[in-house]
Design a protein around this motif. Sequence first.
Motif, mmCIF file in Angstrom:
data_model
loop_
_atom_site.group_PDB
_atom_site.id
_atom_site.type_symbol
_atom_site.label_atom_id
_atom_site.label_comp_id
_atom_site.label_asym_id
_atom_site.label_seq_id
_atom_site.Cartn_x
_atom_site.Cartn_y
_atom_site.Cartn_z
ATOM 1 N N SER B 40 34.297 34.318 56.266
ATOM 2 C CA SER B 40 34.010 35.232 55.145
ATOM 3 C C SER B 40 32.662 35.930 55.331
ATOM 4 O O SER B 40 31.766 35.828 54.485
ATOM 5 N N LYS B 194 40.505 34.826 50.934
ATOM 6 C CA LYS B 194 40.349 34.564 49.490
ATOM 7 C C LYS B 194 38.877 34.512 49.107
ATOM 8 O O LYS B 194 38.460 35.066 48.094
ATOM 9 N N CYS B 197 37.409 38.021 48.991
ATOM 10 C CA CYS B 197 37.841 38.755 47.792
ATOM 11 C C CYS B 197 37.053 38.264 46.580
ATOM 12 O O CYS B 197 36.608 39.060 45.750
ATOM 13 N N ARG B 198 36.860 36.951 46.506
ATOM 14 C CA ARG B 198 36.126 36.369 45.381
ATOM 15 C C ARG B 198 34.675 36.873 45.386
ATOM 16 O O ARG B 198 34.140 37.272 44.357
ATOM 17 N N PHE B 325 39.827 45.202 47.566
ATOM 18 C CA PHE B 325 39.855 43.733 47.554
ATOM 19 C C PHE B 325 40.863 43.187 46.547
ATOM 20 O O PHE B 325 41.390 42.093 46.730
ATOM 21 N N LYS B 326 41.168 43.971 45.520
ATOM 22 C CA LYS B 326 42.253 43.552 44.617
ATOM 23 C C LYS B 326 43.588 43.587 45.355
ATOM 24 O O LYS B 326 44.417 42.682 45.227
ATOM 25 N N ARG B 329 43.721 40.736 47.837
ATOM 26 C CA ARG B 329 43.969 39.465 47.163
ATOM 27 C C ARG B 329 45.465 39.280 46.903
ATOM 28 O O ARG B 329 46.012 38.203 47.107
ATOM 29 N N SER B 330 46.109 40.381 46.474
ATOM 30 C CA SER B 330 47.540 40.222 46.168
ATOM 31 C C SER B 330 48.393 40.236 47.435
ATOM 32 O O SER B 330 49.509 39.727 47.434
ATOM 33 N N LYS B 333 49.050 36.647 48.535
ATOM 34 C CA LYS B 333 49.549 35.684 47.532
ATOM 35 C C LYS B 333 50.923 35.162 47.928
ATOM 36 O O LYS B 333 51.714 35.873 48.487
#
Lengths: 134, 333
Positions: B40, B194, B197-198, B325-326, B329-330, B333
């Motif tokens: 990251s 992840k 993105c966080r 980044f949204k 993130r998806s 998933k």
Amino acid sequence: MKKDEVPQDDGSLSKSNLKELIYATDEGGRYTTTLSSGWEPKSIALSQSLDAINERVADALAKVKGGEASVLYYLMELHRMDVPVLAGYAGTWQWRVKRHFKPEVFEKLDDRTIKKYADAFGMSPDALRHFKPE
Amino acid sequence: MMQTDFKHRQSAHCENGVIANLLTDKGMAVSEPMMFGIGSGLFFVYLPFLKVNYAPAFSYRPMPGLIFRRAAKRLGLTVKRQKFSSPAAAAAALDDNLRNNIPTGLQVGVYNLTYFPDEYRFHFNAHNLVVYGKTDTGYLISDPVMETVTTLTFQELERVRFAKGPFAPKGHMYYPTKWPEHPDLKGAILKGIKNTCRDMLAPLPLIGVRGMRKVADAITKWPTKLGVKTANHYLAQLVRMQEEIGTGGGGFRFIYAAFLQEAADVLGNDRLLELSGEMTAIGDLWRQFALEASRVCKNRSTQPDAYNSLAIRLQNLADLEEAFFKKLRSAIK
């Protein structure tokens, strides 16, 4: 950035024949690496920072010559240090370093303290005590 | 003379380069972008109160050492780390390693690295390199940002290992001692994504896209509040952190795009391939931003408009990255 668009400007690195690695895409859009000799915006930013340092050095020199600061202050700026870094190298507290910027305090420093500062600048204690900035 | 059979490979960023090279040496072939993504490495933080080189601190990467620590944990590596109070003990431990054919990673200060051009010698103490051998006069050095291997004398290496100031390395050396034969690459990639993105979407004012917006706001105020000279000095620092050696250009965005491409292959996820393309486009816009900012620095433009248009560019980048980044993130998933 496409591989054939990676800038090859004259930079501060190219003077020493150094090239840095850049990630860029090939004709098929796949990532690959290539070398760059420099990019003008980077050189501008770097020289801006160096100009700022040189100004600080010149300012420190004027203060030393005017009797406002000890040579310690000038040597710190010359070595691109600030008070926390110099205090780290000399193994002392920041407030003591600041006190030693006063010419009358610096004059009276003992040999042990002088040696610590001299080591920080990579010079001999004698050279530091008798240092005359040009 | 002692020499380990270590292969030098140039990288964009020192920390990822050292990890990737040390692991490849152990037969675990990993690329620099892969280590960067798993650890990251993509980040943004603005620390207006912490002054570095008399300008606010901006960083496009997390704290030094964090990328490696995260990557090691996610891949299941055991890394031995040692710090020393005495230079003699530090040298002895390094020599022991070389005798046992262990190329060793070191954290060093940049200022006294004699093979660096003078312009690059700042008191930055979180540079990384590998020592892979020793001769009668000094050490054999693989500095990942250099094209080829180099050397340092005993005294020179001691000086950079015991550089002082913020992040003082204290002789810090590290090397992998255990590594899995079949690491869970997929799991590690997902954790890395992840985490990024966080970070980038963090609900904190100075981190990720919110940090970029904060900088954009600040840029509009610098010229009137601090004067053009200081404003330009700050801008130069921002550009340097984004584009300087080690970032691979565009504030690490291109390395990250390269990682997403590799990750798409490993995970068999074509959505990541598309997102890699988007990240490349965002990286290009960061380069545009650097170009405009450097023009403002150079012309010493006095119109407040120049700074406003830079701020608008940065706001736009923050918006694009928030959306990016949204989506990322998806996508996993």
